[in-house]
Motif scaffolding. Structure first.
Motif, mmCIF file in Angstrom:
data_model
loop_
_atom_site.group_PDB
_atom_site.id
_atom_site.type_symbol
_atom_site.label_atom_id
_atom_site.label_comp_id
_atom_site.label_asym_id
_atom_site.label_seq_id
_atom_site.Cartn_x
_atom_site.Cartn_y
_atom_site.Cartn_z
ATOM 1 N N ARG A 21 -92.463 53.435 -86.654
ATOM 2 C CA ARG A 21 -92.476 54.886 -86.836
ATOM 3 C C ARG A 21 -92.379 55.189 -88.336
ATOM 4 O O ARG A 21 -91.852 54.410 -89.109
ATOM 5 C CB ARG A 21 -91.299 55.560 -86.127
ATOM 6 C CG ARG A 21 -91.295 55.429 -84.613
ATOM 7 C CD ARG A 21 -92.416 56.245 -83.980
ATOM 8 N NE ARG A 21 -92.443 56.162 -82.534
ATOM 9 C CZ ARG A 21 -93.142 55.260 -81.844
ATOM 10 N NH1 ARG A 21 -93.828 54.333 -82.471
ATOM 11 N NH2 ARG A 21 -93.154 55.287 -80.532
ATOM 12 N N GLU A 31 -86.057 61.941 -87.896
ATOM 13 C CA GLU A 31 -86.375 61.099 -86.744
ATOM 14 C C GLU A 31 -86.585 59.630 -87.133
ATOM 15 O O GLU A 31 -86.689 58.768 -86.272
ATOM 16 C CB GLU A 31 -87.631 61.614 -86.044
ATOM 17 C CG GLU A 31 -87.439 62.966 -85.368
ATOM 18 C CD GLU A 31 -88.705 63.422 -84.678
ATOM 19 O OE1 GLU A 31 -89.010 62.901 -83.591
ATOM 20 O OE2 GLU A 31 -89.399 64.288 -85.242
ATOM 21 N N TYR A 66 -92.649 58.784 -91.388
ATOM 22 C CA TYR A 66 -92.717 60.223 -91.650
ATOM 23 C C TYR A 66 -93.771 60.473 -92.716
ATOM 24 O O TYR A 66 -93.833 59.773 -93.728
ATOM 25 C CB TYR A 66 -91.375 60.762 -92.147
ATOM 26 C CG TYR A 66 -91.547 62.079 -92.884
ATOM 27 C CD1 TYR A 66 -91.707 63.271 -92.179
ATOM 28 C CD2 TYR A 66 -91.617 62.119 -94.270
ATOM 29 C CE1 TYR A 66 -91.920 64.466 -92.842
ATOM 30 C CE2 TYR A 66 -91.828 63.314 -94.947
ATOM 31 C CZ TYR A 66 -91.982 64.480 -94.234
ATOM 32 O OH TYR A 66 -92.212 65.655 -94.884
ATOM 33 N N SER A 114 -90.866 64.843 -88.813
ATOM 34 C CA SER A 114 -89.490 65.086 -89.249
ATOM 35 C C SER A 114 -88.890 63.804 -89.817
ATOM 36 O O SER A 114 -88.870 62.773 -89.145
ATOM 37 C CB SER A 114 -88.645 65.568 -88.063
ATOM 38 O OG SER A 114 -87.278 65.520 -88.394
ATOM 39 N N LEU A 120 -94.319 60.744 -87.555
ATOM 40 C CA LEU A 120 -93.638 61.919 -87.024
ATOM 41 C C LEU A 120 -93.543 62.960 -88.134
ATOM 42 O O LEU A 120 -93.685 62.644 -89.314
ATOM 43 C CB LEU A 120 -92.244 61.513 -86.529
ATOM 44 C CG LEU A 120 -92.232 60.309 -85.560
ATOM 45 C CD1 LEU A 120 -90.804 59.871 -85.265
ATOM 46 C CD2 LEU A 120 -92.970 60.653 -84.273
#
Length: 170
Positions: A111, A72, A113, A69, A67
């Protein structure tokens, strides 16, 4: 079936100039032959070359949706992707370009960044012999400094003073 041991990968081998011998096409082109991605696991205090990172497929990146950001992915583990370019100077090989990019990963939610444009730009800067590591945290600087020195003390000694100063923990 036997379990294969994890392969230890060193820095990319310095090859002859791919544009040597023919003055026209490709002259002055930057080559990826002399650049290697080093992944720093900040929490584990480890660094290793992972050639998969050349195509965003390092062991750390596989299976992760990135992602744009940081917010997040609040519980992510910190990593650095460091682009290391090696060149042969008058006294032998040296670390000519070293640039670091931030990356975080939370395996539990698959996930992470990272800024892909930053990773590409920093790779380009490393190829162009820039040193950009001053923004790293002290622990990561020490891990990288130790790794580069342990890999080849002579290459470290022949490298630019800026690299040594920027990786000195104050």
């Amino acid at each position: 079936m036997e379990e294969q041991q994890k392969k230890k990968v060193g820095f990319n081998i310095i090859k002859n100039d791919p544009t040597e011998g023919h003055g026209g096409f490709g002259a002055g082109v930057l080559t990826l032959d002399n650049i290697s991605p080093v992944i720093i696991d900040v929490e584990a205090g480890e660094a290793e070359v992972d050639i998969g990172a050349m195509h965003a497929r390092s062991a750390v990146e596989r299976g992760i949706k990135f992602l744009t950001s940081k917010e997040e992915v609040p519980n992510a583990k910190p990593y650095w992707l460091v682009w290391v370019t090696i060149e042969v100077g008058p006294n032998g090989p040296l670390y000519a370009g070293v640039t670091a990019c931030e990356m975080t990963v939370d395996r539990s939610i698959r996930r992470g960044y990272k800024s892909l444009p930053e990773h590409v730009n920093k790779m380009d800067k490393s190829l162009k012999r820039h040193i950009m590591v001053e923004h790293m945290d002290d622990k990561s600087k020490k891990i990288l400094s130790d790794y580069l020195q342990n890999h080849d003390a002579g290459m470290w000694e022949r490298s630019a003073e800026q690299l040594k100063q920027d990786l000195t923990v104050k």
